[in-house]
Structure formats: C-alpha cells, structure tokens
Design an enzyme around this catalytic site. Structure first.
Site, PDB file in Angstrom:
ATOM      1  N   LYS A 204       2.602  28.929  16.201  1.00  0.00           N
ATOM      2  CA  LYS A 204       3.348  27.925  15.818  1.00  0.00           C
ATOM      3  C   LYS A 204       4.691  28.586  15.063  1.00  0.00           C
ATOM      4  O   LYS A 204       4.235  29.273  14.297  1.00  0.00           O
ATOM      5  CB  LYS A 204       2.753  26.904  14.821  1.00  0.00           C
ATOM      6  N   LYS A 261       3.577  25.934  19.979  1.00  0.00           N
ATOM      7  CA  LYS A 261       4.722  25.084  19.380  1.00  0.00           C
ATOM      8  C   LYS A 261       5.776  25.580  18.797  1.00  0.00           C
ATOM      9  O   LYS A 261       5.622  26.544  18.030  1.00  0.00           O
ATOM     10  CB  LYS A 261       3.846  24.261  18.138  1.00  0.00           C
TER      11      LYS A 261
END
Length: 336
Positions: A204, A261
């Site tokens: 992320k 992400k």
C-alpha cells in the site's frame, strides 16, 4: 489512381481482429463479474443514501440500504463486498477506542448483511483512521509525531477478532504496520477463528489518489486536511523491490491474499507481485482513479464506459486475480 500492389506477407496479425467473434477467440484477458469486489460505505441512521461529492454515483448507506445494495450486488453475481464505516465525530478520539466497541457501526452492519445475504463474501477494514481524531491508521507515540507500531498492532488484533466474531469472511489490515499480519493471524487462531481469512494490504503506497476516500469516511475532516501524510508507514511510490519484500513478509506471516494499492498507477507492481508469489493477488482501483475517470468523462474528454472497462482490464492483465472497484455494480450490469 495507380493500384497499390499487395504486400507478400505470411503473417498478418490483423486477420485475428477482423470481427468480434475472432477477437473474442484470441482474447488473452477476460474481465468477469466474479473478479469484482465492491467497496461500500456505511453510516448510522435510516436517512436516504448520502452522495459523496468527489465520487459520482457512490453513496454512504445506512444499514438498511446497505443490506439492499448487498442483495442487488449478489443478484448481479458480484461475489464480495468490502465495508468501510463513516462515524460521527463524537465517537472519535486520539486512541480510536470506538473500534473496539462490540456494537460499533461496522460490526452491526456485518451482522445485518451476513443474515440477509449469507452467500456473500464480506471483507472488513482493519485500521484506525475512521476512528481517530487525527486521521492516522494507528495510535500516535508519546511525542505525537508518528504512529506507534507495536501498540497499534495490539489494537488491530483485537479489532480483527471482533470482526471475525461478527461473521466476516476476511479481515483486511490496511494500516501498513510492521508485523500486523502475524499478530492478527495468531489472535484469530487463539480465538478459534481459523477459517477467517486475511486479505493483507501488503503493498500500500503513500499515494495522492486517496483523497475522495478520506472524504467518504471522514478521516480527512478529522485530520483537518485531505493531504495528511502517512509516509512513515505507507510505502514510497518510488519503490518496487520493497513491495516484494512486504508481500513476502505478509505471506510468511499468514496472509491468504495480498493486495497492491493503488492499482492503475502501479500496474508494474501488480505484475511483479504476481510473478513473485503463488498467493492470490488483489488490486484496489482507488477513489482517485475512479474520480478522475468520471471527471474527464463529465467534461466530454473521455468515454466513461470504455475508459472504465479499459482501466479494469489493464489491472486484470497486469496479474490481479480480483479487483476492488467502485465501478463494480455498473460493470456487473454491463457484463450481464
């Protein structure tokens, strides 16, 4: 006009593109309804769905409307939803203690959806940003200038157990604390939830594409800015090898699915992760990606449906097994 001589070619790739049926036969990547996960926002009360200005077509839903939406998604063939709560500011504090309330909003939402649509896979976020006044994903250290990793992990582990008790299929730690997957796995096993999976936000990035999401859950307002920096725990967008290290650690600690992400600006990372692990790979087409496609389409600069589909196909082609996307419902309708 002089007649153009025919080229003497044995290989003509265009032969395979002549008509839709041929193109379908040789398509290397196919986007299916079963690849989609719908992120949904839940709020207290029974008011009408609350539109999110920066995310056209996306709403904050009360539990009754959330259940209705989940039924519709299930009927369309979407296999999973990911739930995110937007809390009243009155419930937030520095420590995010509302996250450990057995009757907190998201847990009541999980129970309602589980009862109404038992076949649907339910995923819940494990992070403190919806619950803290400062908007960070964990509790702050004594100096107040950074997130306290180990104290945060202890809280997240308790959160995960409460979510498992409520009936989720996967807990999804999005906080990027070191060691949280192993600690959550141990906590789940100790509490008897060996069948509850972990979908880890493994790679992320500290991205600028999260702004609309922070509006949606209220963490931007809590922090006083939508530009809150989380650079000490989310990954540097410049780094590729670090993503593989994070994925390797999460798999070793017990992650069942790993996630990249954002998705669109990190297709190379999705491919690297896909090549590096046999573990299923998820990718999150985040709020900023969704919003920019809508914004350009509203100005008449892009074809919304074609760009929507192309963006998702690119994520799938890069190697994602599943995609979290705010386009899930409309794409499911289109695919039907």
């Amino acid at each position: 006009m002089a007649k153009t001589p025919k080229l003497s070619l044995l290989q003509r790739p265009r032969r395979l593109r002549r008509q839709p049926s041929r193109r379908a036969l040789v398509a290397e990547t196919v986007l299916r309804v079963e690849d989609l996960i719908a992120p949904l926002f839940v709020v207290e009360g029974k008011a009408r769905p609350d539109p999110i200005a920066s995310m056209p077509g996306v709403f904050r839903l009360g539990i009754d409307d959330l259940v209705k939406e989940c039924r519709e998604l299930h009927q369309l063939g979407v296999p999973a939803v990911a739930l995110f709560p937007k809390l009243s500011p009155k419930l937030k504090n520095e420590e995010g203690t509302e996250a450990l309330n057995p009757e907190t909003l998201v847990l009541r939402a999980v129970r309602a959806v589980r009862k109404a649509v038992p076949e649907l896979t339910i995923i819940t976020d494990v992070a403190l940003d919806p619950y803290t006044t400062h908007g960070h994903d964990g509790v702050l250290n004594e100096a107040g200038d950074d997130v306290d990793n180990d104290r945060t992990v202890a809280i997240l582990s308790r959160m995960a157990v409460l979510q498992a008790e409520a009936g989720v299929d996967f807990v999804a730690p999005s906080d990027m604390m070191d060691g949280r997957v192993g600690a959550i796995r141990l906590a789940l096993e100790t509490a008897g939830f060996s069948d509850t999976g972990i979908l880890a936000y493994s790679a992320k990035y500290n991205s600028a594409y999260y702004g609309p999401f922070r509006d949606a859950v209220g963490s931007a307002q809590a922090a006083g800015t939508r530009l809150l920096s989380k650079a000490t725990y989310q990954m540097n967008p410049a780094n590729r090898r670090e993503a593989l290290r994070e994925v390797e650690l999460d798999v070793a600690e017990g992650a069942d699915i790993v996630m990249v992400k954002p998705a669109g600006a990190y297709l190379d990372i999705i491919r690297e992760v896909r090549n590096a692990t046999g573990t299923p790979v998820a990718a999150y087409q985040v709020s900023g990606e969704y919003a920019q496609i809508h914004a350009a389409a509203r100005l008449g600069w892009l074809d919304l449906a074609r760009c929507r589909d192309e963006s998702l196909l690119a994520i799938k082609r890069a190697g994602a097994d599943m995609i979290l996307t705010y386009f899930a419902k409309e794409v499911a309708k289109a695919l039907r």
